[in-house]
Write a protein that holds these residues in place. Structure first.
Motif, short mmCIF file in Angstrom:
data_model
loop_
_atom_site.label_atom_id
_atom_site.label_comp_id
_atom_site.label_asym_id
_atom_site.label_seq_id
_atom_site.Cartn_x
_atom_site.Cartn_y
_atom_site.Cartn_z
N LEU A 25 18.06 50.08 -54.31
CA LEU A 25 17.67 50.34 -55.69
C LEU A 25 18.78 51.01 -56.50
O LEU A 25 19.29 50.46 -57.48
N THR A 26 19.16 52.22 -56.11
CA THR A 26 20.14 52.99 -56.89
C THR A 26 21.43 53.25 -56.12
O THR A 26 22.38 53.76 -56.68
N GLY A 27 21.43 52.93 -54.82
CA GLY A 27 22.60 53.21 -54.00
C GLY A 27 22.49 54.57 -53.32
O GLY A 27 21.63 55.39 -53.65
N ILE A 28 23.38 54.79 -52.36
CA ILE A 28 23.43 56.03 -51.59
C ILE A 28 24.76 56.72 -51.87
O ILE A 28 25.80 56.06 -51.96
N LYS A 29 24.76 58.03 -52.00
CA LYS A 29 26.01 58.75 -52.20
C LYS A 29 26.96 58.48 -51.04
O LYS A 29 26.56 58.54 -49.88
N THR A 30 28.20 58.19 -51.35
CA THR A 30 29.20 57.88 -50.33
C THR A 30 29.29 58.99 -49.29
O THR A 30 29.41 58.72 -48.09
N LYS A 31 29.20 60.23 -49.72
CA LYS A 31 29.35 61.35 -48.80
C LYS A 31 28.18 61.46 -47.82
O LYS A 31 28.25 62.23 -46.85
N LYS A 32 27.11 60.70 -48.03
CA LYS A 32 25.99 60.70 -47.09
C LYS A 32 26.17 59.68 -45.97
O LYS A 32 25.32 59.60 -45.08
N ASP A 75 48.50 56.86 -51.44
CA ASP A 75 47.26 57.45 -51.95
C ASP A 75 47.09 57.02 -53.41
O ASP A 75 47.92 56.29 -53.95
N GLY A 76 46.03 57.49 -54.04
CA GLY A 76 45.86 57.24 -55.48
C GLY A 76 44.75 56.30 -55.84
O GLY A 76 44.34 56.23 -57.01
N ARG A 77 44.23 55.53 -54.88
CA ARG A 77 43.11 54.64 -55.16
C ARG A 77 41.82 55.45 -55.19
O ARG A 77 41.55 56.24 -54.30
N LYS A 78 41.03 55.25 -56.23
CA LYS A 78 39.79 55.99 -56.36
C LYS A 78 38.72 55.46 -55.41
O LYS A 78 38.79 54.33 -54.95
N GLU A 79 37.74 56.29 -55.15
CA GLU A 79 36.67 55.95 -54.23
C GLU A 79 35.34 55.95 -54.97
O GLU A 79 35.02 56.90 -55.68
N PRO A 80 34.53 54.90 -54.82
CA PRO A 80 33.20 54.90 -55.45
C PRO A 80 32.36 56.06 -54.94
O PRO A 80 32.40 56.40 -53.76
N LYS A 81 31.61 56.66 -55.83
CA LYS A 81 30.79 57.81 -55.45
C LYS A 81 29.51 57.39 -54.72
O LYS A 81 28.85 58.20 -54.08
N ARG A 82 29.17 56.10 -54.85
CA ARG A 82 28.00 55.59 -54.18
C ARG A 82 28.31 54.26 -53.49
O ARG A 82 29.25 53.56 -53.88
N ILE A 83 27.53 53.94 -52.48
CA ILE A 83 27.57 52.60 -51.91
C ILE A 83 26.29 51.88 -52.34
O ILE A 83 25.21 52.48 -52.38
N HIS A 84 26.45 50.63 -52.72
CA HIS A 84 25.31 49.80 -53.15
C HIS A 84 25.66 48.36 -52.81
O HIS A 84 26.77 47.90 -53.11
N PRO A 85 24.78 47.62 -52.16
CA PRO A 85 25.14 46.29 -51.67
C PRO A 85 25.64 45.33 -52.75
O PRO A 85 26.64 44.63 -52.55
#
Length: 234
Positions: free
Chosen positions: A63-70, A91-101
């Motif tokens: 539905l909304t995704g899960i926080k990446t840190k989880k 380095d320097g590539r950003k990371e999504p804060k959530r995972i969502h299919p």
């Protein structure tokens, strides 16, 4: 065993704790379905609990995704599996804060289309693979190179030209580049130039596999995709 895997380079495992191999040459060759960028025998390692990648509900994930840190393997330390010299630490590539299919799938598709367009314009020798691998490290060893991809931003602990010893921390597992969940992409190849590199098979020392409720040690092995395992230091 596939004949291509009969004489692998034998190294230490670059992670600690319990892991699963989602993509592995023990399952198929090429392990990622494509023989490109030296990843013919590459691995994707991640952590799962009860067949889930994260601490949360599947309903929330879709539905909304899960926080990446989880995610269970996010921010896990990556260790040098052998001595060597760092030849790239990007380095320097950003990371999504959530995972969502759906969101992750669309990002992977966008990166793939962008890559194809650039290759058509400039040729394969000038292809930019950074959007695919995210933040990464390449280390030179005696006659081969090790490669670590999708590293969490800001955690790369080495720099180009640095000599590392087996067991040194290199960075931490992340979710950058073409990644649908935090994981470590690991491979050996014959060149530091991924556009020219050919993959080299490798196996790991002292892995214990969880089989029929018990941990069983294999002194040298190639991780299977359907068995949880862990590294046991000498």
């Amino acid at each position: 065993m596939n004949k291509e895997l009969e004489n692998p380079i034998i190294i230490e495992f670059p992670l600690r704790g319990e892991w699963d191999a989602v993509n592995t040459p023990a399952k198929r060759i090429p392990s990622h379905g494509i023989d490109l960028w030296g990843q013919r025998y590459a691995y994707d390692f991640l952590k799962m609990k009860s067949k889930k990648l994260f601490d949360g509900s599947n309903f929330q994930y879709y539905l909304t995704g899960i926080k990446t840190k989880k995610c269970y393997c996010w921010n896990e330390p990556i260790y040098a599996p052998m001595d060597g010299e760092v030849v790239a630490a990007v380095d320097g590539r950003k990371e999504p804060k959530r995972i969502h299919p759906l969101v992750d799938l669309l990002r992977v598709l966008r990166n793939s289309i962008s890559f194809i367009i650039k290759v058509q314009k400039t040729g394969m020798e000038h292809a930019d693979y950074n959007n695919f691998v995210g933040n990464y490290i390449i280390i030179k060893h005696d006659g081969y190179y090790s490669f670590y991809a999708h590293i969490r931003p800001g955690t790369i602990a080495v720099k180009t030209g640095q000599l590392v010893k087996q067991g040194d921390i290199l960075g931490k597992v992340g979710h950058t580049g073409n990644s649908t969940a935090p994981h470590l992409h690991f491979q050996l190849s014959d060149s530091s130039d991924l556009n020219q590199a050919k993959g080299i098979p490798c196996a790991f020392r002292n892995l214990e596999y969880h089989i029929n409720g018990e941990w069983k040690l294999e002194e040298v092995s190639i991780p299977r995709h359907d068995v949880k395992f862990r590294y046991v230091k000498d």
